[in-house]
Design a protein around this motif. Structure first.
Motif, PDB file in Angstrom:
ATOM      1  N   GLU A   3       4.185   0.289  -7.803  1.00 58.62           N
ATOM      2  CA  GLU A   3       2.874  -0.021  -8.076  1.00 58.62           C
ATOM      3  C   GLU A   3       2.674   0.300  -9.446  1.00 58.62           C
ATOM      4  N   PHE A 111      -8.275  -0.330   2.799  1.00 58.12           N
ATOM      5  CA  PHE A 111      -7.428   0.618   2.724  1.00 58.12           C
ATOM      6  C   PHE A 111      -8.054   2.055   2.799  1.00 58.12           C
ATOM      7  N   VAL A 117      -5.336   0.166  -2.939  1.00 58.43           N
ATOM      8  CA  VAL A 117      -4.207   0.871  -2.414  1.00 58.43           C
ATOM      9  C   VAL A 117      -4.240   2.204  -3.394  1.00 58.43           C
ATOM     10  N   ASP A 121      -1.958   5.537   1.555  1.00 57.75           N
ATOM     11  CA  ASP A 121      -1.528   4.226   1.858  1.00 57.75           C
ATOM     12  C   ASP A 121      -0.113   4.256   1.572  1.00 57.75           C
ATOM     13  N   TYR A 153      -4.430  -3.879   8.773  1.00 57.63           N
ATOM     14  CA  TYR A 153      -4.044  -2.874   7.648  1.00 57.63           C
ATOM     15  C   TYR A 153      -2.564  -3.047   7.583  1.00 57.63           C
ATOM     16  N   ILE A 157      -0.727  -4.346   4.277  1.00 61.37           N
ATOM     17  CA  ILE A 157       0.158  -3.678   3.386  1.00 61.37           C
ATOM     18  C   ILE A 157       1.769  -3.924   3.213  1.00 61.37           C
TER      19      ILE A 157
END
Length: 183
Positions: A3, A111, A117, A121, A153, A157
């Motif tokens: 990320e 989230f 996010v 998470d 969810y 994700i």
């Protein structure tokens, strides 16, 4: 790391047969392990905190009041997965935790920290992934349709590129939980 767009070299380790090179960097045999400033760090929470401090963009901090959302799901999943007695309450304990999470996401989602996010998470997602695969395989169980926000969810994700690129294969998840289930 994914990320935050950091380069990394991911190596999967057979935890039932830990290689010597791995035990040299993680003597207790814990995963995951990341190297910071020539030092190996073997704890996902410490790794996440260190990443946040060293690489604050994009910010992934979860506010303290939201950091524990979903935190009991994993332990109740393990209790249910290892249970041999269908009437011992472990399934209901898991359903209670998933239901609380469902209600939270319905109110605050998509989230844990709202629209974006966060660390919470990224910590919970692999646990839910393991839950879905292991319980599906060993117990023929899945998150019930009565928990649509939890299911949404998970679907959201699990489809994110950062998750797809770093997840374990279903076969590895099943093999990894076999010793816990089979005793």
């Amino acid at each position: 790391m994914e990320e935050k767009h950091l380069s990394y070299d991911m190596k999967l380790v057979d935890l039932a047969n830990k290689p010597e090179w791995f035990l040299q960097i993680s003597p207790e045999g814990k995963v995951p392990v990341a190297k910071f400033d020539e030092k190996w760090v073997p704890d996902s929470d410490v790794i996440a905190q260190t990443l946040e401090e060293k690489y604050p963009d994009p910010p992934l901090v979860t506010p303290p009041e939201k950091a524990s959302v979903g935190s009991k799901i994993f332990s109740t999943f393990i209790g249910f997965l290892k249970s041999k007695d269908p009437s011992d309450g472990t399934e209901q304990a898991l359903l209670n935790e998933l239901s609380s999470f469902n209600d939270y996401i319905q109110e605050n989602g998509p989230f844990i920290n709202g629209k974006k996010v966060s660390e919470a998470d990224l910590s919970l997602a692999p646990k839910l992934y393991h839950l879905g695969i292991a319980l599906g395989h060993y117990k023929k169980w899945s998150v019930p349709d009565t928990l649509p926000y939890t299911k949404s969810y998970m679907k959201t994700i699990f489809s994110m590129e950062l998750f797809v690129k770093t997840r374990a294969s279903p076969d590895d998840v099943i093999a990894g939980w076999r010793p816990k289930v089979m005793g």
